[in-house]
Write an enzyme that holds these catalytic residues in place. Structure first.
Site, PDB file in Angstrom:
ATOM      1  N   ARG A   1      31.730  17.190  68.776  1.00 58.11           N
ATOM      2  CA  ARG A   1      31.177  17.393  70.098  1.00 58.11           C
ATOM      3  C   ARG A   1      32.220  16.724  71.101  1.00 58.11           C
ATOM      4  NH1 ARG A   1      28.659  21.272  68.960  1.00 58.11           N
ATOM      5  NH2 ARG A   1      26.474  21.508  68.635  1.00 58.11           N
TER       6      ARG A   1
ATOM      7  N   HIS B   1      34.651  25.923  73.308  1.00 53.59           N
ATOM      8  CA  HIS B   1      33.749  25.570  72.348  1.00 53.59           C
ATOM      9  C   HIS B   1      33.274  27.209  71.380  1.00 53.59           C
ATOM     10  CE1 HIS B   1      29.610  23.311  71.452  1.00 53.59           C
ATOM     11  NE2 HIS B   1      29.862  24.131  70.580  1.00 53.59           N
TER      12      HIS B   1
END
Ligand code: NDP
Ligand code: OXD
Length: 309
Positions: free
Chosen positions: A224, A272
């Site tokens: 993350r 992402h």
């Protein structure tokens, strides 16, 4: 029985179609839902608006479309006492191992340097380093970290991993806990982060961590964005302590237009996409879990919300 779908990464009606095909008895609704909230039994969600899930008084389980559940844990009004299930499915695992392999090989074979040389029209060979002279170190030995290490075995790298609890994995030198981190970092040339985001792991990719790696190491962050202290990465790249970074996740997504990462010559970035849940394969995991619950069996891959993953 009814399930509400809220996902930003659905293409068309892929989830609805897959669920209808595999579980015709299950009624599916897509968010925003205008019907009676009391009629919803299950939610399959990715980044639902904060406070949204508390509107459904009869939820039996919340399924995360992704492996990470930080998008749910960060909801201060997330209903308590309802199992939260993270995504474990073969398509997501395979995609991540592909991406990690690609990134590790990119760093191992100096592709960031060759891209720079190409921009300058420089034709110069960089001596090749044998894979068994380099250590790939995996932060996180869960479903995704272990599979990626398994795939990397084909290339003869030295492999190491770090987790919270002790592990024994053939061909991987395993370290655990804060006591094992320094020894793990000291020998790691290519560091991959596949940790969940929790209060303990936030900011783990920082200047102190980078300084403990051998000079010239590289970093791959697919966990993350908040695992990384962004200014520390730029400083470590500019000083040469790190030779390159591959980043798939960011503190702010989409990455703001003026962010320095966009133009940094030693950063390779993607938006992402390291891996994506594929509804046609993931549907089996969701359906099997609902059937388990409906027949009184225990759910699989339930998150320990206190631990955060
Ligand atoms: P798992 O829950 O299977 O594994 C998590 C691993 O992290 C475990 O080995 C766990 O240790 C370790 N860990 C957790 N906290 C700590 C800590 N404080 N110190 C040391 N180790 C710790 O997760 P997955 O492998 O399924 O997924 C990992 C993450 O990857 C997700 O949470 C998500 O953030 C990210 N992801 C990113 C994607 C992308 O496209 N960029 C796609 C999919 C996932 P232990 O084994 O001891 O419990
Ligand atoms: C996930 C993700 O957690 O896509 O699955 O980030």
């Amino acid at each position: 029985m009814a399930l509400l779908i809220k996902t930003d990464i659905d293409r068309g009606n892929a989830w609805t179609e897959a669920l209808n095909a595999h579980y015709p008895e299950l009624k599916t609704f897509t968010w925003p839902y205008k019907g009676d909230p009391a009629k919803i039994d299950y939610a399959l969600v990715w980044q639902p608006p904060k406070g949204e899930l508390k509107r459904y008084p009869n939820l039996k389980a919340i399924f995360s479309v992704g492996a990470g559940i930080d998008h749910l844990a960060s909801d201060p009004e997330l209903p308590t006492g309802i199992p939260v299930v993270r995504m474990v499915e073969p398509g997501l695992t395979a995609g991540m191992s592909q991406y990690v392999t690609l990134a590790v090989l990119n760093h191992h074979r100096f592709m960031i340097d060759y891209a720079a040389q190409r921009r300058e029209k420089v034709w110069e060979e960089i001596p090749q380093i044998a894979a068994d002279a380099r250590q790939v170190g995996m932060l996180g030995l869960g479903v995704l970290g272990r599979d990626a290490l398994d795939k990397l075995k084909a290339f003869d790298f030295k492999l190491a991993g770090w987790s919270r609890s002790p592990k024994s994995i053939t061909g991987v030198t395993c370290f655990h806990g804060s006591g094992g981190l320094d020894a793990f970092l000291a020998e790691t040339d290519i560091l991959v982060c596949l940790l969940p985001l929790t209060p303990e792991t936030e900011g783990i990719l920082n200047s102190e961590t980078f300084a403990k790696l051998p000079a010239g190491a590289s970093v791959v962050n697919v966990g993350r964005g908040a695992h990384l202290v962004e200014d520390d990465l730029i400083a470590a790249l500019d000083s040469g302590q790190l030779s390159g970074a591959t980043l798939d996740v960011f503190r702010q997504e989409p990455l703001p237009e003026k962010h320095p990462f966009w133009k940094h010559p030693r950063i390779f970035m993607t938006p992402h996409i390291a891996s994506m849940t594929i509804p046609s394969s993931a549907v089996r995991a969701v359906v099997a879990n609902i059937q388990r619950l409906e027949s009184g069996e225990a759910l699989q891959h339930v998150v320990d919300m206190k631990r955060g993953y």
